[in-house]
Design a protein around this motif. Structure first.
Motif, PDB file in Angstrom:
ATOM      1  N   HIS A  91      -4.353   3.574  -8.147  1.00  0.00           N
ATOM      2  CA  HIS A  91      -2.819   3.613  -8.236  1.00  0.00           C
ATOM      3  C   HIS A  91      -2.323   3.878  -6.748  1.00  0.00           C
TER       4      HIS A  91
ATOM      5  N   MET B  92       0.229   1.428  -4.722  1.00  0.00           N
ATOM      6  CA  MET B  92       1.545   1.212  -5.468  1.00  0.00           C
ATOM      7  C   MET B  92       2.316   2.584  -5.295  1.00  0.00           C
ATOM      8  N   LEU B  93       1.755   3.733  -5.379  1.00  0.00           N
ATOM      9  CA  LEU B  93       2.450   4.832  -5.190  1.00  0.00           C
ATOM     10  C   LEU B  93       2.961   4.959  -3.759  1.00  0.00           C
TER      11      LEU B  93
ATOM     12  N   LEU C 199       3.669   2.240  -1.788  1.00  0.00           N
ATOM     13  CA  LEU C 199       4.718   1.478  -1.754  1.00  0.00           C
ATOM     14  C   LEU C 199       5.988   1.884  -2.254  1.00  0.00           C
ATOM     15  N   GLY C 200       6.060   2.664  -3.086  1.00  0.00           N
ATOM     16  CA  GLY C 200       7.314   3.282  -3.834  1.00  0.00           C
ATOM     17  C   GLY C 200       7.807   4.161  -2.937  1.00  0.00           C
ATOM     18  N   LEU C 201       6.955   4.956  -2.326  1.00  0.00           N
ATOM     19  CA  LEU C 201       7.357   5.667  -1.343  1.00  0.00           C
ATOM     20  C   LEU C 201       8.254   5.365  -0.183  1.00  0.00           C
TER      21      LEU C 201
ATOM     22  N   LEU D 253       9.506   2.378   0.155  1.00  0.00           N
ATOM     23  CA  LEU D 253      10.690   1.621  -0.091  1.00  0.00           C
ATOM     24  C   LEU D 253      11.704   2.997  -0.251  1.00  0.00           C
ATOM     25  N   ALA D 254      11.441   4.053  -0.746  1.00  0.00           N
ATOM     26  CA  ALA D 254      12.284   4.964  -0.958  1.00  0.00           C
ATOM     27  C   ALA D 254      12.627   5.818   0.346  1.00  0.00           C
ATOM     28  N   GLN D 255      11.561   5.785   1.284  1.00  0.00           N
ATOM     29  CA  GLN D 255      11.688   6.407   2.394  1.00  0.00           C
ATOM     30  C   GLN D 255      11.401   5.574   3.774  1.00  0.00           C
TER      31      GLN D 255
ATOM     32  N   SER E   1       1.852  -7.581  -4.141  1.00  0.00           N
ATOM     33  CA  SER E   1       3.029  -6.808  -4.431  1.00  0.00           C
ATOM     34  C   SER E   1       3.678  -6.079  -2.929  1.00  0.00           C
TER      35      SER E   1
END
Lengths: 160, 204
Positions: B63, B66-67, B69-71, B73-75, B98
């Motif tokens: 995982h 993907m974590l 990637l989320g971080l 995009l968030a930062q 992705s």
């Protein structure tokens, strides 16, 4: 049942920053509106299990994501969902398309297992099956957030 | 038809000691977010206690990208480095697509490739028998910067310039198994880890 504009407006009202998304034939009709939105970004993934973990990273980084997938994708998501909702204890939002719910004679196994799976995961969900329930999308997810727990909107599919 | 054995061929190629390979990155790391999981979550904390380290435990095999990637995009103002094992990467190859599709430029995925499911005791991955080419798959997914390092000297020479390359970046480090030291430590409570991490990010 709802237009993409109505769903996007609900997400905007919730302060959603990112829609982490894998379409089906119902959810996909909202895509043009999602793509146009200036309120949130659309993040496309290849597997629904990816969506929960991307949303977890967004949440940890201070954003407010929502996962939008079909019920079959919920089934695919098991380990990721376990990881981010239970191990990491993140109160993520999701909108899950309930495949074949509106088809009374459907023998679709996706219909059979959807709610039992949500109950097995102990997820608080609101079933949206009529147009007059639109305000419940915001109401239910906001209530779950106030309680610090994940919230699921289960969106009935099967008719145009 | 009998397939040629790849394990023998693979075993003669060089591999770096894991901890030393990680030390190289630790020495050039500045204020990047570093996500670790599985074997890297066991080893990295021996080298680093940075507030922007996120130990993605328990049980998050596959995982980490993907974590990350989320971080990312968030930062978007920060660089994110996400470690993954080769077994974890095989579980989530679609994540490479992705990541590229997202448009995030500030993410580096580093695969620690030892050819084994290490934390379960060292069983071979299917990737070894398949002669899996991780860097080839990253190129095919559209990563603009892709590299592989088998030896410490070349890795040490390249690490300092890694984040100057266009993102997202994909790096494969061939590392040696750690033998009997494979057990993961019991993680500290996740609520505490998340609170400290988010505070370091300036997130309320």
């Amino acid at each position: 049942m709802f237009t993409g504009q109505q769903i996007a407006a609900s997400f905007a009202e919730l302060g959603v920053t990112h829609v982490v998304y894998l379409p089906d034939s119902t959810l996909g009709t909202w895509e043009a509106e999602f793509s146009r939105s200036t309120q949130f970004e659309l993040v496309r993934v290849c597997r629904e299990g990816e969506a929960w973990v991307v949303a977890a990273g967004l949440h940890l980084g201070g954003q407010r994501p929502i996962v939008v997938i079909q019920s079959t994708g919920l089934f695919e998501s098991g380990d990721a969902l376990r990881n981010v909702l239970y191990d990491l204890k993140l109160p993520l939002w999701s909108l899950i398309g309930y495949r074949s719910y509106l088809l009374p004679n459907s023998t679709d196994s996706a219909k059979r297992f959807c709610e039992p799976i949500l109950k097995a995961w102990d997820l608080d969900y609101a079933l949206i099956e009529r147009p007059d329930q639109l305000p419940q999308i915001v109401g239910h997810l906001r209530a779950c957030a106030e309680q610090g727990k994940p919230g699921v909107v289960l969106f009935a599919e099967g008719k145009g | 038809m009998t397939q040629p054995s790849t394990v023998g061929t693979d075993s003669v190629l060089p591999r770096m000691p894991l901890l030393t390979a990680l030390e190289v990155l630790r020495d050039v790391r500045r204020d990047e977010i570093v996500v670790t999981t599985m074997g890297s979550a066991r080893e990295w904390p021996k080298l680093s206690q940075h507030p922007l380290d996120f130990q993605f435990l328990p049980s998050a095999m596959g995982h980490s990208p993907m974590l990350g990637l989320g971080l990312a995009l968030a930062q978007p103002q920060r660089e994110v480095i996400a470690f993954n094992g080769d077994g974890g990467m095989l579980m989530g190859l679609s994540s490479l697509v992705s990541i590229v599709a997202s448009g995030a430029k500030n993410l580096t995925v580093i695969v620690l490739d030892n050819g084994l499911y290490e934390v379960t005791g060292g069983q071979a991955t299917a990737g070894v028998a398949a002669r899996c080419d991780f860097t080839g798959m990253a190129v095919a997914a559209g990563f603009p910067s892709v590299s592989r390092y088998d030896g410490l000297d070349v890795w040490r020479a390249a690490a300092g310039k890694l984040l100057q390359q266009p993102g997202p970046r994909f790096v494969q480090l061939r590392i040696a198994p750690v033998g009997a030291e494979y057990h993961l430590p019991a993680p500290t409570p996740i609520v505490d880890r998340i609170a400290k991490f988010r505070a370091a990010l300036g997130v309320k």
